[in-house]
Design a protein around this motif. Structure first.
Motif, PDB file in Angstrom:
ATOM      1  N   SER A  99       0.821  -1.203   0.000  1.00  0.00           N
ATOM      2  CA  SER A  99       0.000   0.000   0.000  1.00  0.00           C
ATOM      3  C   SER A  99       0.857   1.257   0.000  1.00  0.00           C
ATOM      4  O   SER A  99       0.610   2.201  -0.747  1.00  0.00           O
ATOM      5  CB  SER A  99      -0.926   0.001   1.221  1.00  0.00           C
ATOM      6  N   LYS A 116       3.808  -0.801   4.435  1.00  0.00           N
ATOM      7  CA  LYS A 116       2.411  -0.994   4.827  1.00  0.00           C
ATOM      8  C   LYS A 116       1.744  -1.823   3.735  1.00  0.00           C
ATOM      9  O   LYS A 116       1.661  -1.403   2.587  1.00  0.00           O
ATOM     10  CB  LYS A 116       1.677   0.338   4.991  1.00  0.00           C
ATOM     11  N   LYS A 118      -1.396  -3.996   1.930  1.00  0.00           N
ATOM     12  CA  LYS A 118      -2.842  -3.840   1.754  1.00  0.00           C
ATOM     13  C   LYS A 118      -3.575  -4.845   2.635  1.00  0.00           C
ATOM     14  O   LYS A 118      -3.038  -5.887   3.021  1.00  0.00           O
ATOM     15  CB  LYS A 118      -3.213  -4.032   0.283  1.00  0.00           C
ATOM     16  N   ASN A 119      -4.821  -4.527   2.926  1.00  0.00           N
ATOM     17  CA  ASN A 119      -5.617  -5.359   3.815  1.00  0.00           C
ATOM     18  C   ASN A 119      -5.960  -6.690   3.159  1.00  0.00           C
ATOM     19  O   ASN A 119      -6.589  -6.739   2.104  1.00  0.00           O
ATOM     20  CB  ASN A 119      -6.910  -4.615   4.191  1.00  0.00           C
ATOM     21  N   ILE A 121      -8.062 -10.108   3.338  1.00  0.00           N
ATOM     22  CA  ILE A 121      -9.271 -10.599   4.010  1.00  0.00           C
ATOM     23  C   ILE A 121      -9.379 -12.124   3.966  1.00  0.00           C
ATOM     24  O   ILE A 121     -10.304 -12.692   4.551  1.00  0.00           O
ATOM     25  CB  ILE A 121     -10.543  -9.953   3.397  1.00  0.00           C
ATOM     26  N   LEU A 134      -7.364  -9.649  -1.498  1.00  0.00           N
ATOM     27  CA  LEU A 134      -7.481  -8.300  -0.958  1.00  0.00           C
ATOM     28  C   LEU A 134      -8.941  -7.930  -0.757  1.00  0.00           C
ATOM     29  O   LEU A 134      -9.847  -8.629  -1.216  1.00  0.00           O
ATOM     30  CB  LEU A 134      -6.799  -7.297  -1.900  1.00  0.00           C
ATOM     31  N   GLU A 135      -9.179  -6.798  -0.079  1.00  0.00           N
ATOM     32  CA  GLU A 135     -10.546  -6.406   0.246  1.00  0.00           C
ATOM     33  C   GLU A 135     -11.375  -6.031  -0.977  1.00  0.00           C
ATOM     34  O   GLU A 135     -12.592  -5.947  -0.894  1.00  0.00           O
ATOM     35  CB  GLU A 135     -10.542  -5.252   1.243  1.00  0.00           C
ATOM     36  N   GLY A 149      -1.039 -14.473   7.286  1.00  0.00           N
ATOM     37  CA  GLY A 149      -2.176 -13.683   7.729  1.00  0.00           C
ATOM     38  C   GLY A 149      -3.163 -14.500   8.544  1.00  0.00           C
ATOM     39  O   GLY A 149      -3.097 -15.723   8.609  1.00  0.00           O
ATOM     40  N   SER A 171     -14.345  -7.356   4.799  1.00  0.00           N
ATOM     41  CA  SER A 171     -13.560  -6.190   5.206  1.00  0.00           C
ATOM     42  C   SER A 171     -14.302  -5.336   6.236  1.00  0.00           C
ATOM     43  O   SER A 171     -13.687  -4.517   6.922  1.00  0.00           O
ATOM     44  CB  SER A 171     -13.209  -5.334   3.985  1.00  0.00           C
ATOM     45  N   VAL A 175     -13.041  -7.126  13.968  1.00  0.00           N
ATOM     46  CA  VAL A 175     -11.833  -7.956  14.052  1.00  0.00           C
ATOM     47  C   VAL A 175     -12.022  -9.180  14.941  1.00  0.00           C
ATOM     48  O   VAL A 175     -11.578 -10.280  14.606  1.00  0.00           O
ATOM     49  CB  VAL A 175     -10.643  -7.109  14.568  1.00  0.00           C
TER      50      VAL A 175
END
Length: 247
Positions: A99, A116, A118-119, A121, A134-135, A149, A171, A175
């Motif tokens: 990111s 950093k 990327k998120n 999922i 990814l999201e 992850g 997303s 959590v």
């Protein structure tokens, strides 16, 4: 009449000479300092002391450190002051998993890359390899990625449209609930193309739908808190919510 002290020019000449000498000495010292400073800088830039010795990568969980270093183009032995930070940033962020990146000089001979990612999922499995999702539903198939992850394994999502919808919903899941999900399997039927089964880390199975998944899953902790943990079964969270015990 008051008598005034008069100092002749002859008497002042030694003082003027001394003042001029001190001024000249200060000026000489100033120029010598600049000269030796410039010489020192030239020697420093030409010596190994200004060369990169260590490259540190922090913040990465999925992308291997060596891949990030290779993308950066940085090499041990190159001058630490000649780093093109913009070029390094652009090269690393070309990676679909990255990111942002911060490039920082850590004197005397270390460059720190703050990554950093990327998120992520979830993950899909293909040929014994785990690929991050990814999201936005994008599957990252870049080689050498590590399955570090906490995202769930996503099974049977053969249609990209439904995978994207599932990724978007995941997303938005809190959590603490997200971390309870071990696997999600897409199980479409003629009547419900959005049907999914969730295999939870607490041993329960959830029969749900992709539609409004994130909002419905918020009630999951309160539902299972009313169930006997020794009685495993299926928590139906579709049109209605009920528990089906499995013998």
């Amino acid at each position: 009449m008051e008598k005034k002290n008069v100092v002749s020019i002859e008497d002042r000449i030694p003082q003027l000479k001394e003042a001029r000498k001190k001024k000249a000495n200060r000026r000489l010292l100033f120029y010598l300092s600049i000269f030796f400073f410039l010489i020192s800088m030239i020697v420093y830039f030409q010596s190994p002391l200004s060369h990169i010795k260590n490259i540190e990568v922090i913040g990465n969980e999925i992308v291997p450190e060596q891949d990030i270093i290779s993308l950066s183009g940085l090499q041990s032995g190159s001058n630490i002051w000649l780093i093109n930070q913009q070029a390094v940033t652009e090269s690393i962020t070309d990676h679909p998993m990255i990111s942002s990146i911060e490039v920082e000089r850590k004197l005397p001979q270390t460059v720190k890359l703050k990554v950093k990612e990327k998120n992520v999922i979830g993950f899909v499995k293909s040929n014994l390899e785990f690929h991050p999702v990814l999201e936005n539903g994008m599957i990252v198939t870049t080689s050498n990625l590590q399955n570090k992850g906490n995202g769930p394994l996503l099974n049977n999502f053969s249609d990209e449209q439904y995978l994207q919808r599932m990724a978007t919903e995941l997303s938005k899941v809190p959590v603490d609930i997200f971390n309870l999900i071990s696997e999600i399997s897409w199980e479409p039927t003629e009547k419900n193309k959005y049907k999914i089964l969730l295999y939870m880390n607490d041993g329960f199975i959830v029969d749900a739908t992709i539609r409004n998944f994130s909002s419905k899953m918020k009630s999951y902790p309160s539902i299972v808190s009313q169930l006997n943990p020794n009685e495993k079964g299926i928590v139906h969270m579709g049109v209605g919510t009920y528990f089906e015990k499995i013998d």
